[in-house]
Design a protein around this motif. Sequence first.
Motif, PDB file in Angstrom:
ATOM      1  N   ASP A  75     -67.228   9.987 -49.763  1.00 13.56           N
ATOM      2  CA  ASP A  75     -68.088  11.168 -49.819  1.00 13.56           C
ATOM      3  C   ASP A  75     -68.212  11.759 -48.415  1.00 13.56           C
ATOM      4  O   ASP A  75     -68.929  11.227 -47.561  1.00 13.56           O
ATOM      5  CB  ASP A  75     -69.470  10.786 -50.353  1.00 13.56           C
ATOM      6  CG  ASP A  75     -70.379  11.998 -50.499  1.00 13.56           C
ATOM      7  OD1 ASP A  75     -69.915  13.132 -50.225  1.00 13.56           O
ATOM      8  OD2 ASP A  75     -71.552  11.817 -50.886  1.00 13.56           O
ATOM      9  N   LYS A  76     -67.512  12.818 -48.173  1.00  9.82           N
ATOM     10  CA  LYS A  76     -67.500  13.411 -46.840  1.00  9.82           C
ATOM     11  C   LYS A  76     -68.787  14.153 -46.509  1.00  9.82           C
ATOM     12  O   LYS A  76     -68.981  14.592 -45.374  1.00  9.82           O
ATOM     13  CB  LYS A  76     -66.293  14.348 -46.697  1.00  9.82           C
ATOM     14  CG  LYS A  76     -64.966  13.585 -46.794  1.00  9.82           C
ATOM     15  CD  LYS A  76     -63.770  14.492 -46.614  1.00  9.82           C
ATOM     16  CE  LYS A  76     -62.474  13.691 -46.731  1.00  9.82           C
ATOM     17  NZ  LYS A  76     -61.279  14.528 -46.557  1.00  9.82           N
ATOM     18  N   ASN A  77     -69.682  14.274 -47.480  1.00  8.77           N
ATOM     19  CA  ASN A  77     -70.983  14.907 -47.233  1.00  8.77           C
ATOM     20  C   ASN A  77     -72.065  13.887 -46.923  1.00  8.77           C
ATOM     21  O   ASN A  77     -73.226  14.241 -46.751  1.00  8.77           O
ATOM     22  CB  ASN A  77     -71.387  15.737 -48.460  1.00  8.77           C
ATOM     23  CG  ASN A  77     -70.401  16.866 -48.725  1.00  8.77           C
ATOM     24  OD1 ASN A  77     -69.974  17.542 -47.795  1.00  8.77           O
ATOM     25  ND2 ASN A  77     -70.055  17.078 -49.996  1.00  8.77           N
ATOM     26  N   PHE A 100     -58.801   9.621 -40.122  1.00 10.95           N
ATOM     27  CA  PHE A 100     -58.028   9.421 -41.349  1.00 10.95           C
ATOM     28  C   PHE A 100     -58.871   9.644 -42.610  1.00 10.95           C
ATOM     29  O   PHE A 100     -58.390  10.204 -43.595  1.00 10.95           O
ATOM     30  CB  PHE A 100     -57.435   8.010 -41.398  1.00 10.95           C
ATOM     31  CG  PHE A 100     -56.205   7.839 -40.551  1.00 10.95           C
ATOM     32  CD1 PHE A 100     -55.135   8.714 -40.660  1.00 10.95           C
ATOM     33  CD2 PHE A 100     -56.109   6.795 -39.643  1.00 10.95           C
ATOM     34  CE1 PHE A 100     -53.993   8.563 -39.874  1.00 10.95           C
ATOM     35  CE2 PHE A 100     -54.978   6.633 -38.856  1.00 10.95           C
ATOM     36  CZ  PHE A 100     -53.913   7.512 -38.968  1.00 10.95           C
ATOM     37  N   ILE A 101     -60.147   9.221 -42.570  1.00  9.03           N
ATOM     38  CA  ILE A 101     -60.977   9.335 -43.780  1.00  9.03           C
ATOM     39  C   ILE A 101     -61.842  10.589 -43.784  1.00  9.03           C
ATOM     40  O   ILE A 101     -62.467  10.925 -44.802  1.00  9.03           O
ATOM     41  CB  ILE A 101     -61.852   8.082 -43.985  1.00  9.03           C
ATOM     42  CG1 ILE A 101     -62.868   7.918 -42.849  1.00  9.03           C
ATOM     43  CG2 ILE A 101     -60.991   6.838 -44.133  1.00  9.03           C
ATOM     44  CD1 ILE A 101     -63.829   6.746 -43.054  1.00  9.03           C
ATOM     45  N   GLY A 102     -61.922  11.284 -42.638  1.00  6.28           N
ATOM     46  CA  GLY A 102     -62.593  12.574 -42.606  1.00  6.28           C
ATOM     47  C   GLY A 102     -64.080  12.546 -42.333  1.00  6.28           C
ATOM     48  O   GLY A 102     -64.749  13.570 -42.492  1.00  6.28           O
ATOM     49  N   ILE A 103     -64.619  11.393 -41.893  1.00 10.51           N
ATOM     50  CA  ILE A 103     -66.048  11.342 -41.509  1.00 10.51           C
ATOM     51  C   ILE A 103     -66.200  10.494 -40.244  1.00 10.51           C
ATOM     52  O   ILE A 103     -65.402   9.588 -40.011  1.00 10.51           O
ATOM     53  CB  ILE A 103     -66.940  10.754 -42.625  1.00 10.51           C
ATOM     54  CG1 ILE A 103     -66.506   9.334 -42.994  1.00 10.51           C
ATOM     55  CG2 ILE A 103     -66.966  11.640 -43.845  1.00 10.51           C
ATOM     56  CD1 ILE A 103     -67.463   8.635 -43.936  1.00 10.51           C
ATOM     57  N   PRO A 104     -67.213  10.770 -39.430  1.00  4.65           N
ATOM     58  CA  PRO A 104     -67.421   9.969 -38.213  1.00  4.65           C
ATOM     59  C   PRO A 104     -67.897   8.552 -38.562  1.00  4.65           C
ATOM     60  O   PRO A 104     -68.570   8.345 -39.573  1.00  4.65           O
ATOM     61  CB  PRO A 104     -68.505  10.744 -37.458  1.00  4.65           C
ATOM     62  CG  PRO A 104     -69.211  11.552 -38.499  1.00  4.65           C
ATOM     63  CD  PRO A 104     -68.183  11.870 -39.537  1.00  4.65           C
ATOM     64  N   ILE A 105     -67.506   7.595 -37.738  1.00  2.00           N
ATOM     65  CA  ILE A 105     -67.895   6.193 -37.972  1.00  2.00           C
ATOM     66  C   ILE A 105     -68.683   5.705 -36.768  1.00  2.00           C
ATOM     67  O   ILE A 105     -68.204   5.750 -35.627  1.00  2.00           O
ATOM     68  CB  ILE A 105     -66.651   5.298 -38.184  1.00  2.00           C
ATOM     69  CG1 ILE A 105     -65.823   5.814 -39.365  1.00  2.00           C
ATOM     70  CG2 ILE A 105     -67.054   3.851 -38.422  1.00  2.00           C
ATOM     71  CD1 ILE A 105     -64.512   5.091 -39.551  1.00  2.00           C
ATOM     72  N   LYS A 106     -69.901   5.225 -37.032  1.00  2.00           N
ATOM     73  CA  LYS A 106     -70.772   4.734 -35.959  1.00  2.00           C
ATOM     74  C   LYS A 106     -70.668   3.211 -35.815  1.00  2.00           C
ATOM     75  O   LYS A 106     -70.336   2.510 -36.768  1.00  2.00           O
ATOM     76  CB  LYS A 106     -72.229   5.114 -36.252  1.00  2.00           C
ATOM     77  CG  LYS A 106     -72.473   6.608 -36.269  1.00  2.00           C
ATOM     78  CD  LYS A 106     -73.937   6.901 -36.626  1.00  2.00           C
ATOM     79  CE  LYS A 106     -74.199   8.411 -36.666  1.00  2.00           C
ATOM     80  NZ  LYS A 106     -75.594   8.706 -37.066  1.00  2.00           N
ATOM     81  N   LYS A 107     -70.977   2.735 -34.619  1.00  3.56           N
ATOM     82  CA  LYS A 107     -71.001   1.299 -34.346  1.00  3.56           C
ATOM     83  C   LYS A 107     -72.463   0.866 -34.167  1.00  3.56           C
ATOM     84  O   LYS A 107     -73.084   1.199 -33.160  1.00  3.56           O
ATOM     85  CB  LYS A 107     -70.194   0.989 -33.088  1.00  3.56           C
ATOM     86  CG  LYS A 107     -70.125  -0.497 -32.731  1.00  3.56           C
ATOM     87  CD  LYS A 107     -69.140  -0.748 -31.578  1.00  3.56           C
ATOM     88  CE  LYS A 107     -69.633  -0.142 -30.289  1.00  3.56           C
ATOM     89  NZ  LYS A 107     -68.738  -0.465 -29.143  1.00  3.56           N
TER      90      LYS A 107
END
Length: 450
Positions: A75-77, A100-107
């Motif tokens: 879910d890109k939203n 690649f998946i189109g959303i930001p990933i946080k650590k």
Amino acid sequence: HKAQLRLEEMFKKAEQEAGKSREPSEFLARCGIIIQSDLIHKQNEGAKREDNLAGLFKTIARNYKIDVIGNEEIDKNSGSAIATGGVLTNDLIRKNLGDFIGIPIKKPQYHHNIAAIGVALKGVEENNNFVFDPEQLDKVAEYSRKQRKFMPPLCNYLKKVNEKTKKLEEKIEKGTDVVIGIDGGSTTTKGALVDLTGKFLDKIYIKTHGDPEKALKKVIKYLGKHKDKVNVKGIGTTGSARKLYERILVSKKKIKELAKQDIEITDKTTDEITCHALGIKHNDPEVDTIFEIGGQDMKFTHFSLDGTIKEAKMNYSCQAGSGQTLENMADVINLDVKSSLQEYALRAKGIPIIDSTCGVFMEMDENRLVAEGFSKEEIAAAILRATAASYYYKFVGGSQHIGEKCSAQGGPPLGKAFLAALAQITGREINAYPHREMFGALGAALDVIK
């Protein structure tokens, strides 16, 4: 704890170096072993280390999306995702995956410990008061050990190993005509100084350490100590770095200038299979089978009765059965392939059998041996035998492909325990000739002489 800190520091430096890349290398494989092999071949073709690292980090992210996320809808939203675990600590891998998946990933703050925190919270939620009992773990390990099949100890097979040694000439006469042979292998670089009869005068065998050009400079510098005594008539190169070395060592401009004077250049590059065949036939013309195990490249050659090549092959992707896979497994139990691994393996009273079909599965099975409480001696013997079995059954194809007199060549066959493992697997006597780790470099020199 210190080892973990060193590992984290290494990953940090790799990430910083990859950040400098302007042209990341491309790795299309999905198997980790094959990616490792492709990476080393890229470096031996002259690719920059920062480009290889950047390409590796991109490949890891891509393969995670393909193999783990698969066709799952993201879910890109939703805003963003979080990353946990050691690999996704790397900012570049995390950014690549996000792209690649189109959303930001946080650590998150406790990304290393998310799973442990979850287990603890679940225990509190279910009022779980179970106390861990180490004795139960010992019983499980003992049960697993009893399910393992064993082979006889490697020391029983030393009688089937014919190992020969020969010292190099201590003195080189002034004015000796020589040829230099250089084998730029996947993980090691070898240089041989050979007179025109094919006799070794000096040699050097070093780790490449990801920098084939620097390794070449070390080889030339070492052999250069003889420059006042010898006349170099030519240089031959072989191995996965041979094309890079040809570009460095051979001047096309100089060749054209000399050609106008009717002077022919003897320098040349030669494939590895030809070089190893020339090297062994120079030592013993009766050998009809070559087992050549390198760092990542494996070769096999079978000669007909008239000395012509009947069958020859080289691995192009999978490196199960190679020296690099063996070294990876030796690192798990903190042993050195050339010395302590061989010594421990020969002391084992028996050999627990582990998977030998895939480098990744071999490493997984080795970790099971550790968890099941096998001794370091038994694990050392197991990984050596599995490496030999993978080479012989998966790569060579078994007894129908081999002749009567077998020669083991390359780095891993420098070890007596590995030679014993090869003898056990093949059921044949294994001949180990002097300077067998150098036969590629020797063959390169012999081809120039020829």
